[in-house]
Motif scaffolding. Structure first.
Motif, PDB file in Angstrom:
ATOM      1  N   LEU A  15       0.822  -1.199   0.000  1.00 34.25           N
ATOM      2  CA  LEU A  15       0.000   0.000   0.000  1.00 34.25           C
ATOM      3  C   LEU A  15       0.864   1.260   0.000  1.00 34.25           C
ATOM      4  CD1 LEU A  15      -2.832   1.194   0.121  1.00 34.25           C
ATOM      5  CD2 LEU A  15      -2.674   1.092   2.609  1.00 34.25           C
ATOM      6  N   SER A  16       1.940   1.269   0.766  1.00 29.67           N
ATOM      7  CA  SER A  16       2.803   2.459   0.793  1.00 29.67           C
ATOM      8  C   SER A  16       3.510   2.643  -0.542  1.00 29.67           C
ATOM      9  CB  SER A  16       3.813   2.365   1.922  1.00 29.67           C
ATOM     10  OG  SER A  16       4.715   1.302   1.693  1.00 29.67           O
ATOM     11  N   PHE A  17       3.900   1.534  -1.202  1.00 30.60           N
ATOM     12  CA  PHE A  17       4.532   1.641  -2.510  1.00 30.60           C
ATOM     13  C   PHE A  17       3.557   2.204  -3.539  1.00 30.60           C
ATOM     14  CE2 PHE A  17       5.806  -0.214  -6.614  1.00 30.60           C
ATOM     15  CZ  PHE A  17       7.046   0.397  -6.728  1.00 30.60           C
ATOM     16  N   THR A  18       2.300   1.747  -3.491  1.00 30.08           N
ATOM     17  CA  THR A  18       1.282   2.256  -4.412  1.00 30.08           C
ATOM     18  C   THR A  18       1.007   3.726  -4.150  1.00 30.08           C
ATOM     19  OG1 THR A  18       0.299   0.059  -4.445  1.00 30.08           O
ATOM     20  CG2 THR A  18      -1.037   1.850  -5.296  1.00 30.08           C
ATOM     21  N   LYS A  19       0.910   4.111  -2.880  1.00 32.34           N
ATOM     22  CA  LYS A  19       0.694   5.512  -2.547  1.00 32.34           C
ATOM     23  C   LYS A  19       1.862   6.367  -3.030  1.00 32.34           C
ATOM     24  CE  LYS A  19      -0.102   6.011   1.765  1.00 32.34           C
ATOM     25  NZ  LYS A  19      -0.404   6.018   3.202  1.00 32.34           N
ATOM     26  N   LEU A  20       3.072   5.839  -2.922  1.00 30.70           N
ATOM     27  CA  LEU A  20       4.242   6.573  -3.383  1.00 30.70           C
ATOM     28  C   LEU A  20       4.223   6.747  -4.901  1.00 30.70           C
ATOM     29  CD1 LEU A  20       6.963   7.881  -2.726  1.00 30.70           C
ATOM     30  CD2 LEU A  20       7.995   5.636  -3.029  1.00 30.70           C
ATOM     31  N   LEU A  21       3.831   5.699  -5.628  1.00 30.02           N
ATOM     32  CA  LEU A  21       3.751   5.819  -7.086  1.00 30.02           C
ATOM     33  C   LEU A  21       2.727   6.861  -7.498  1.00 30.02           C
ATOM     34  CD1 LEU A  21       3.989   2.212  -8.533  1.00 30.02           C
ATOM     35  CD2 LEU A  21       5.573   4.080  -8.843  1.00 30.02           C
ATOM     36  N   LEU A  22       1.602   6.907  -6.800  1.00 28.08           N
ATOM     37  CA  LEU A  22       0.571   7.869  -7.162  1.00 28.08           C
ATOM     38  C   LEU A  22       0.919   9.286  -6.698  1.00 28.08           C
ATOM     39  CD1 LEU A  22      -2.584   5.722  -6.432  1.00 28.08           C
ATOM     40  CD2 LEU A  22      -1.542   6.227  -8.643  1.00 28.08           C
ATOM     41  N   TRP A  24       4.132  10.509  -6.366  1.00 27.43           N
ATOM     42  CA  TRP A  24       5.369  10.968  -6.975  1.00 27.43           C
ATOM     43  C   TRP A  24       5.074  11.871  -8.165  1.00 27.43           C
ATOM     44  CZ3 TRP A  24       9.197   7.498 -10.051  1.00 27.43           C
ATOM     45  CH2 TRP A  24      10.395   8.180 -10.199  1.00 27.43           C
ATOM     46  N   ARG A  25       5.602  13.057  -8.164  1.00 28.20           N
ATOM     47  CA  ARG A  25       5.281  14.029  -9.204  1.00 28.20           C
ATOM     48  C   ARG A  25       5.925  13.709 -10.542  1.00 28.20           C
ATOM     49  NH1 ARG A  25       5.212  19.682  -5.927  1.00 28.20           N
ATOM     50  NH2 ARG A  25       3.471  19.092  -4.605  1.00 28.20           N
ATOM     51  N   GLY A  26       7.007  12.979 -10.537  1.00 27.41           N
ATOM     52  CA  GLY A  26       7.665  12.621 -11.784  1.00 27.41           C
ATOM     53  C   GLY A  26       7.350  11.202 -12.204  1.00 27.41           C
ATOM     54  N   SER A  27       6.242  10.668 -11.755  1.00 28.87           N
ATOM     55  CA  SER A  27       5.922   9.275 -11.989  1.00 28.87           C
ATOM     56  C   SER A  27       5.507   9.024 -13.434  1.00 28.87           C
ATOM     57  CB  SER A  27       4.788   8.842 -11.061  1.00 28.87           C
ATOM     58  OG  SER A  27       4.394   7.524 -11.339  1.00 28.87           O
ATOM     59  N   LEU A  28       5.850   7.858 -13.916  1.00 30.00           N
ATOM     60  CA  LEU A  28       5.449   7.448 -15.256  1.00 30.00           C
ATOM     61  C   LEU A  28       3.943   7.287 -15.352  1.00 30.00           C
ATOM     62  CD1 LEU A  28       6.345   6.452 -18.071  1.00 30.00           C
ATOM     63  CD2 LEU A  28       6.446   4.180 -17.105  1.00 30.00           C
ATOM     64  N   TRP A  33      -1.479   7.479 -17.748  1.00 28.46           N
ATOM     65  CA  TRP A  33      -2.704   6.911 -17.189  1.00 28.46           C
ATOM     66  C   TRP A  33      -3.902   7.096 -18.123  1.00 28.46           C
ATOM     67  CZ3 TRP A  33      -7.255   9.337 -15.994  1.00 28.46           C
ATOM     68  CH2 TRP A  33      -7.247  10.720 -15.941  1.00 28.46           C
ATOM     69  N   ARG A  34      -3.965   8.193 -18.859  1.00 29.17           N
ATOM     70  CA  ARG A  34      -5.102   8.395 -19.773  1.00 29.17           C
ATOM     71  C   ARG A  34      -5.093   7.367 -20.898  1.00 29.17           C
ATOM     72  NH1 ARG A  34      -3.171  13.567 -18.734  1.00 29.17           N
ATOM     73  NH2 ARG A  34      -4.582  14.818 -17.487  1.00 29.17           N
ATOM     74  N   GLU A  35      -3.923   7.167 -21.490  1.00 27.28           N
ATOM     75  CA  GLU A  35      -3.823   6.191 -22.573  1.00 27.28           C
ATOM     76  C   GLU A  35      -4.072   4.776 -22.062  1.00 27.28           C
ATOM     77  OE1 GLU A  35      -1.573   8.539 -22.007  1.00 27.28           O
ATOM     78  OE2 GLU A  35      -1.593   9.791 -23.812  1.00 27.28           O
ATOM     79  N   LEU A  36      -3.599   4.486 -20.850  1.00 24.30           N
ATOM     80  CA  LEU A  36      -3.813   3.165 -20.271  1.00 24.30           C
ATOM     81  C   LEU A  36      -5.291   2.910 -20.022  1.00 24.30           C
ATOM     82  CD1 LEU A  36      -2.582   0.563 -19.078  1.00 24.30           C
ATOM     83  CD2 LEU A  36      -2.478   1.765 -16.892  1.00 24.30           C
ATOM     84  N   VAL A  37      -5.990   3.893 -19.462  1.00 24.90           N
ATOM     85  CA  VAL A  37      -7.428   3.738 -19.211  1.00 24.90           C
ATOM     86  C   VAL A  37      -8.185   3.605 -20.520  1.00 24.90           C
ATOM     87  CG1 VAL A  37      -9.472   4.949 -18.342  1.00 24.90           C
ATOM     88  CG2 VAL A  37      -7.394   4.861 -16.965  1.00 24.90           C
ATOM     89  N   LEU A  38      -7.818   4.388 -21.530  1.00 26.25           N
ATOM     90  CA  LEU A  38      -8.474   4.292 -22.831  1.00 26.25           C
ATOM     91  C   LEU A  38      -8.250   2.922 -23.455  1.00 26.25           C
ATOM     92  CD1 LEU A  38      -9.980   5.738 -25.175  1.00 26.25           C
ATOM     93  CD2 LEU A  38      -7.719   6.318 -26.059  1.00 26.25           C
ATOM     94  N   TRP A  39      -7.009   2.431 -23.432  1.00 30.17           N
ATOM     95  CA  TRP A  39      -6.704   1.125 -24.023  1.00 30.17           C
ATOM     96  C   TRP A  39      -7.434   0.005 -23.283  1.00 30.17           C
ATOM     97  CZ3 TRP A  39      -4.431  -3.474 -22.636  1.00 30.17           C
ATOM     98  CH2 TRP A  39      -4.106  -4.318 -23.690  1.00 30.17           C
TER      99      TRP A  39
END
Length: 105
Positions: A15-22, A24-28, A33-39
Motif C-alpha cells: 500500500l505504501s509503494f502504491t501511494k508513493l507511485l501515485l 510521486w510528481r515525476g511518476s510514469l 494513465w489516460r492512454e492506459l485507461v483508454l486502451w
C-alpha cells in the motif's frame, strides 16, 4: 520546491509503494494513465462485444480479420524499426553529452 518522500519510503508495504507511485510528481503513471485507461476500456468493450453480442458468423468474420491483421503485422520488421529508434535516442543523448560545457579539457 523539493518534495520529501522519506516517510513514504520508510515503510515497505504494498500500500505504501502504491501511494508513493501515485504521489510521486515525476511518476510514469502520471504521464500514461489516460492512454492506459483508454486502451483498457476499449479492450474490455471489444472483448465483451465479441463474447456476448456477436453471432457465430460475425465471430468467424472477426477471427478472419484478426488473422489477416496478424499476418500483416509480421511483415513489418519491428525489431529493425526499434533499432532505428534506439539509435536515434542514443545519438541525441551523445550529442547532448558532447555539448555539455566541461570545466577542464
Amino acid at each position: 520546491m523539493t518534495v520529501s518522500y522519506v516517510l513514504d519510503v520508510s515503510s515497505s508495504t504494498y500500500l505504501s509503494f502504491t501511494k508513493l507511485l501515485l504521489r510521486w510528481r515525476g511518476s510514469l503513471w502520471k504521464v500514461v494513465w489516460r492512454e492506459l485507461v483508454l486502451w483498457l476500456s476499449l479492450h474490455t468493450i471489444l472483448g465483451l462485444t465479441y463474447r456476448f453480442v456477436l453471432t457465430t458468423e460475425q465471430r468467424e468474420f472477426f477471427e478472419d480479420v484478426a488473422s489477416l491483421a496478424n499476418k500483416f503485422v509480421h511483415q513489418f520488421p519491428l525489431t529493425f524499426m526499434l533499432g532505428f529508434f534506439v539509435t536515434l535516442v542514443v545519438n541525441r543523448w551523445w550529442d547532448m553529452f558532447i555539448n555539455i560545457g566541461w570545466i577542464d579539457e
